[in-house]
Design a protein around this motif. Structure first.
Motif: not given
Length: 343
Positions: A56, A58, A73, A76-77, A89, A146, A183, A241, A245
């Motif tokens: 994935l 981003l 982003a 999320f990470y 990722v 994305v 989303f 996200l 995932a």
């Protein structure tokens, strides 16, 4: 979990291959140099799960003044636990560093739109070199892409999704709609590439469409308004996200299933005829009935000059917040044709 720091200039593919299961790392993609000798780099973050699975990717700030996606982003990470992941990722939080540092949409050195310049050229203008550097990496490793955007700084907008449709793409529309639904967008906009669109310029040069041509599952998430942080929409992006995932098998599914989406198949910009002060009469992210004004333009003497109304209902995707307008300025972005679909 072991973190590592990659050396400046390493490729994403090399970084991913160097990771052990459960590791994450960061690095820079070198594009060139400024006159002062300062390097022009694309920062990136990588993470490898404990098992094999999809990659994935981003991407944020392809337009330098569009910030919410950068923050979503990164959040999320940081929240991901690689011990629970299957796959990899990659985050490129700022793909237009020249525009980002200048707080501008376009690349200042050549005034080109990066998101209309893919796949780029290794020996081209600055924008084309940025596009080439980024896309060469994405094409080699990504399965799902994305590409985060926002409305421009003068507009309010609730999060929505845009996906391209063209003769050269591989991924089918049903697959794109299911991914977009993760989303929880206000609307999902279908943008044709062949035969023109509502936007000027080289729409086929967008990062997500070039990703589709390369066989990726790729789409745009428009995460609110530009040049500001909007915590509610950033949090919505992070939730999306995590759902995405799960949807693609990167994380264990928690039972969430995509529901219905409002798919917009026709949209347009709305311009004012008179200069003056634009007064909002509606809320972005709503369906406005026929005959109900979305805004009024009044003169600096307080006289009503123009009422912005429609003969049929519209989906109000974006609405101008800056009240100072001239004849021909955009005051809204609306969907004029839409339907409810199960994703």
């Amino acid at each position: 979990m072991m973190d590592s720091k990659l050396k400046h200039g390493g490729s994403v593919n090399t970084a991913l291959l160097a990771l052990k299961p459960g590791e994450r790392a960061s690095g820079r993609l070198g594009m060139g140099t400024m006159a002062s000798g300062q390097t022009i780099d694309l920062p990136y973050l990588v993470m490898r799960g404990m098992q094999d699975g999809p990659c994935l990717w981003l991407n944020g700030a392809v337009h330098g003044d569009e910030i919410n996606g950068v923050l979503a982003a990164l959040d999320f990470y940081r929240a991901l636990d690689p011990s629970q992941m299957r796959g990899r990722v990659v985050v490129t939080p700022v793909s237009n560093p020249l525009g980002f540092d200048a707080r501008r949409k376009r690349v200042p050195q050549d005034e080109l739109d990066l998101d209309q310049s893919f796949p780029g050229r290794a020996d081209g203008l600055a924008t084309e070199r940025l596009a080439w550097t980024l896309f060469s990496e994405i094409r080699d490793v990504a399965d799902v892409l994305v590409n985060f955007h926002t409305m421009n700084p003068y507009f309010d907008s609730k999060p929505y999704v845009v996906y391209k449709i063209g003769s050269a793409q591989v991924t089918d529309e049903k697959t794109l709609l299911a991914a977009a639904a993760t989303f929880d967008p206000f609307v999902v906009c279908r943008m044709p590439v062949d035969g023109g669109s509502e936007l000027p310029g080289n729409v086929a040069g967008a990062l997500d469409y070039q990703g589709l041509k390369a066989g990726l599952l790729a789409f745009m998430v428009e995460l609110g308004g530009g040049s500001r942080q909007e915590p509610t929409y950033i949090a919505q992006g992070v939730r999306g996200l995590f759902r995405l995932a799960q949807h693609i098998g990167l994380l264990e599914a928690d039972g969430w299933e995509p529901g219905s989406v409002q798919r917009v198949t026709r949209r347009r910009h709305v311009m004012c005829s008179h200069g003056g002060l634009f007064r909002q009469q509606a809320v972005a992210g709503s369906i406005v009935p026929a005959g109900q004004p979305i805004g009024i333009v009044e003169s600096v003497w307080g006289e009503e000059l123009e009422k912005i109304v429609f003969d049929a209902p519209v989906a109000l995707i974006g609405l101008r917040t800056d009240p100072v307008v001239h004849s021909g300025d955009r005051v809204a972005f609306v969907g004029t044709e839409w339907s409810l679909l199960h994703a």
